[in-house]
Write an enzyme that holds these catalytic residues in place. Structure first.
Site, PDB file in Angstrom:
ATOM      1  N   HIS A 144       0.682  -1.242  -0.105  1.00  0.00           N
ATOM      2  CA  HIS A 144      -0.055   0.189  -0.030  1.00  0.00           C
ATOM      3  C   HIS A 144       0.887   1.290   0.195  1.00  0.00           C
ATOM      4  O   HIS A 144       0.302   2.497  -0.037  1.00  0.00           O
ATOM      5  CB  HIS A 144      -1.069  -0.063   1.177  1.00  0.00           C
ATOM      6  CG  HIS A 144      -1.952  -1.364   1.261  1.00  0.00           C
ATOM      7  ND1 HIS A 144      -1.642  -2.179   1.926  1.00  0.00           N
ATOM      8  CD2 HIS A 144      -2.868  -1.332   0.346  1.00  0.00           C
ATOM      9  CE1 HIS A 144      -2.709  -3.020   1.684  1.00  0.00           C
ATOM     10  NE2 HIS A 144      -3.467  -2.649   0.607  1.00  0.00           N
ATOM     11  N   CYS A 180       0.112  -8.139  -0.587  1.00  0.00           N
ATOM     12  CA  CYS A 180      -1.386  -8.142  -1.377  1.00  0.00           C
ATOM     13  C   CYS A 180      -0.825  -8.216  -2.842  1.00  0.00           C
ATOM     14  O   CYS A 180       0.244  -8.402  -3.218  1.00  0.00           O
ATOM     15  CB  CYS A 180      -2.220  -7.226  -1.002  1.00  0.00           C
ATOM     16  SG  CYS A 180      -3.889  -7.358  -1.893  1.00  0.00           S
TER      17      CYS A 180
END
Ligand code: GLN
Ligand code: ZN
Length: 759
Positions: A697, A729
């Site tokens: 992120h 992720c």
């Protein structure tokens, strides 16, 4: 009662029927248009909303927002976190400061974003400390009310209520351990009191305060806060009538509390919590209160069963001071208009109601409830007879009915583990990624050209294969152990599957706001789901043909597919989830037949769908976990099933994660410093685990040493032969300039670790 609310809704979409606000915001942020241009677009959207709501007896005002309704209150109260005011006072315009909170600046990270109850909307989390100062810093609710009055509309200023505002907040940085934002309630209520006075002066008959935080489990202290706040507001000499809103669930004890404070109205979500209807007669406080009955589903897209709604309303009529009808929550969560969807099947379109159609339903109900409504009532009834049902796919139904416990159960983990080790021969601390690689402009263009018919299927396939080959070569070069194809063909992890599965429809303009200018277009799961042909197998087969290393097949799990779609409400969610699960089960069988030995089934949304009340979690997790196990339960022992979950605060679902029985679970962990591993160990999770060591992120490229440190920390909690090394992720939102050096550092750090003893 002198100012009946009649028919109304609790809020309305604000992004614009053609996403006008999104475009205006993005051009303002890019510096290509002025604040005046942006204001003009906003004014037009509000005028459009007033027109759309014209058939209602009364409308909310101020449900428009440039970014988020919680951030609006933060600005209104002047509770701006100090990092946005490095010199102690506001630097630019109020609007620019507001956007700074939402988007961050060079020196100040943005406010955290989190889910608004169990919807797909995200709000900006207020940061409240002991020193936060509160004052009425703006007059937006008054201005927007006046704007409506000038346009000839009976408006009702609407905003997040003071107690929920604080309950949705988090302690500011530096607040002492255990500080509760709610401890600042009196100061916040003082500002609301001032605002209510001004609204009364401006002529507002009602004000709508959203206290939906009370549909979650609340302590006695929090309920006491509700009582204190509303007794104080109700006691004000100069104020509008107060309508307190509880959407998204059952307010339980808060209902009794609020009806004794002297507020004039309460809005209940009778769609999410239908059982509330039975409580109305025994809630004595409602006898002289206006009940705004939320009977039209504000967060799903199906037409209401009007006759049924009417007969249920009839049962509460005697128990309340006045009865008004409404949506169950703001219509923020649904698209604008079904009638513009010319590509939808008629039989599906006939079952749908978006915001405009829902307004018509509420208006009709409102008329049917009044004495002269008998004709409308008859019309409503006959319209209902015409309300079509979903087509039934017998084969799918039978198959779901015949599912047995054994279908949800694989062999013992030890057996699988051995078979997988023999087949895959992976090293300790095996390295992999979560699935997607950066989506380059080229890839996006190829997909768009294919969708628009500018690129034929053969050319499209060649382009995608070239991209897959590039990504496979890169991974080999980096030295990753388990490869992925990179997901270039997927625009979105749910839509890709919805596009090929019968039972789903996609809209053209069915956008809903996710946060700020960001919109999603959820597929509509309207009918029985089957899988007539493979969805991902050819891409996976091609990717595997390029390499001797194991290629991981990539699917989205049933819970996540449901969570990010509008799902039929004519059968239990668990049944729908099982239909999707069976489609995925067939896909896994075909992947296996194509030589794929590892399949990842992403359940990014497992935690998101948790109902607001703990008492309902068990039932939810039962079907959620059951559907995942049905999807994966047919896999051979030697097929390694991975799952991926996008967060690290699992406290709430940790048993369920174990219950998924995946061979490997990858999770987000880079930011939370691997704390999750201890929790997993505690519930006895003893299979493979890949705590993310790269925070995707953030645009930051971590050093090899930083990654090595995270790996070392993870090794203290998990033995090497069960520990996987991977990012947090998927990589699709990042660029290659960040991803390549990071993955290289990650693989190098893993290889280093293998040659050093961990414990
Ligand atoms: N496989 C998906 C990806 O890598 C998972 C994304 C997610 O969990 N949000 O993009
Ligand atoms: Zn994820």
């Amino acid at each position: 009662m002198s100012a009946p609310i009649g028919s109304t809704v609790l809020g309305y979409p604000r992004i614009g029927p053609r996403r006008e606000l999104k475009k205006a915001l993005e051009s303002y942020w890019a510096g290509t248009s002025s604040a005046e241009d942006l204001q003009a677009v906003a004014a037009e959207i509000r005028a459009g909303t007033r027109a759309d709501l014209a058939a209602l007896d009364s409308q909310p005002t101020g449900t428009f927002s440039f970014y988020d309704q919680v951030a609006d209150v933060t600005a209104l109260l002047d509770a701006v976190p100090p990092r946005f005011r490095p010199d102690g006072s506001r630097a630019g315009t109020a609007l620019d400061e507001y956007f700074a909170m939402a988007r961050g600046t060079a020196s100040a990270p943005p406010m955290e974003m989190t889910k608004w109850f169990d919807t797909n909307y995200h709000y900006l989390v207020p940061e409240i400390g002991p020193d936060t100062t509160f004052r009425l810093a703006g007059r937006t609710p008054v201005d927007l009310f006046r704007e409506a009055v000038d346009a000839g509309v009976r408006g009702r200023p609407a905003l997040v209520g003071p107690v929920s505002y604080l309950l949705l907040a988090k302690p500011a940085d530096g607040a002492r351990e255990g500080f509760a934002p709610l401890s600042r309630l009196d100061d916040v209520v003082a500002v609301y009191a001032e605002l209510l006075g001004e609204l009364a002066d401006a002529g507002a008959e009602w004000v709508q305060l959203d206290e939906s935080a009370f549909v979650q489990d609340r302590t006695e202290v929090e309920l006491e806060g509700l009582r204190r706040a509303y007794e104080r507001l109700a006691a004000l000499e100069r104020r509008p009538r107060i309508l307190t809103v509880f959407s998204y669930g059952d307010p339980a004890g808060a209902l009794d509390v609020i009806t004794r404070t002297g507020v004039e109205g309460v809005a209940l979500d009778l769609v999410t919590a239908p059982g509330l209807v039975d409580r109305v007669p025994s809630t004595t406080g409602l006898r002289d209160t206006t009940l705004v009955a939320g009977v039209v589903d504000g967060r799903n897209v199906w037409r209401a069963d009007l006759p049924r709604v009417l007969s249920r309303l009839a049962t509460v009529l005697g128990g309340v001071g006045d009865l008004a009808v409404s949506s169950s929550c703001s219509l923020l969560h649904v698209p604008y208009d079904v009638s513009v969807e010319d590509a939808l099947d008629d039989s599906v379109a006939a079952r749908l109601a978006f915001a405009r159609e829902k307004v018509a339903e509420v208006a009709l109900l409102g008329r049917a409830l009044t004495a002269d409504g008998s004709d409308d009532l008859r019309h409503a009834v006959s319209a209902e007879t015409a309300l079509p049902r979903a087509e039934v796919d017998r084969a799918v139904r039978d198959r779901v009915r015949e599912v047995e416990a054994a279908d949800r159960t694989r062999s013992a983990y030890d057996v699988r583990r051995k078979a997988q080790a023999d087949r895959l021969g992976l090293p300790d601390l095996a390295t992999t990624t979560i699935g997607s690689f950066p989506q380059t402009p080229d890839v996006r263009r190829a997909r768009a050209d294919f969708a628009a018919g500018r690129l034929d299927e053969a050319d499209y396939t060649v382009r995608m294969q070239a991209e897959i080959e590039r990504v496979v070569r890169l991974q080999e070069d980096l030295g990753l152990d388990v490869l992925v194809h990179g997901e270039p063909e997927r625009n979105d992890m749910v839509q890709y599957f919805a596009d090929t599965l019968p039972g789903f429809a996609t809209t053209r303009l069915g956008w809903v706001q996710s946060y700020g200018s960001r919109c999603v277009r959820p597929p509509i799961l309207h009918g029985d789901v089957s899988r007539p042909q493979p969805m991902t197998v050819e891409w996976a087969r091609y990717a595997q043909s390029l390499t001797a290393r194991p290629m991981k097949g990539m699917l989205t799990g049933p819970v996540t597919i449901l969570a990010w779609s509008f799902v039929r409400d004519d059968q239990p969610l668990g049944e729908t989830a099982d239909q999707v699960a069976l489609a995925l089960r067939d896909e896994i069988a075909d992947l296996e037949a194509a030589g794929i030995g590892i399949v990842q089934v992403d359940e990014a949304a497992l935690r998101e769908l948790l109902p607001p009340r703990r008492s309902e979690w068990g039932a939810y997790l039962d079907w959620a976990v059951g559907s995942f196990r049905l999807a994966t339960g047919g896999a051979a022992d030697e097929t390694q099933i991975h799952t991926h979950l996008c967060y690290s605060e699992f406290g709430d679902v940790i048993d369920a994660i174990d219950g998924l029985d995946a061979d490997v679970t990858t999770i987000e962990a880079a930011r939370s410093r691997m704390e999750i591993l201890a929790d997993l160990a505690e519930v006895g999770y003893s299979r493979g685990v890949g705590p993310g060591v790269y925070d995707i992120h953030s645009p930051r490229v971590p050093t090899r040493d930083e990654i090595a440190e995270l790996i070392a920390e993870a090794r203290r909690a998990v033995p090497d032969d069960r520990l996987w090394i991977n990012p947090d992720c998927g990589l699709k939102t990042r660029g290659y300039a960040e991803v390549e050096p990071t993955l290289r550092a990650m693989v190098d750090a893993a290889v280093d670790a293998r040659s050093s003893s961990g414990r």
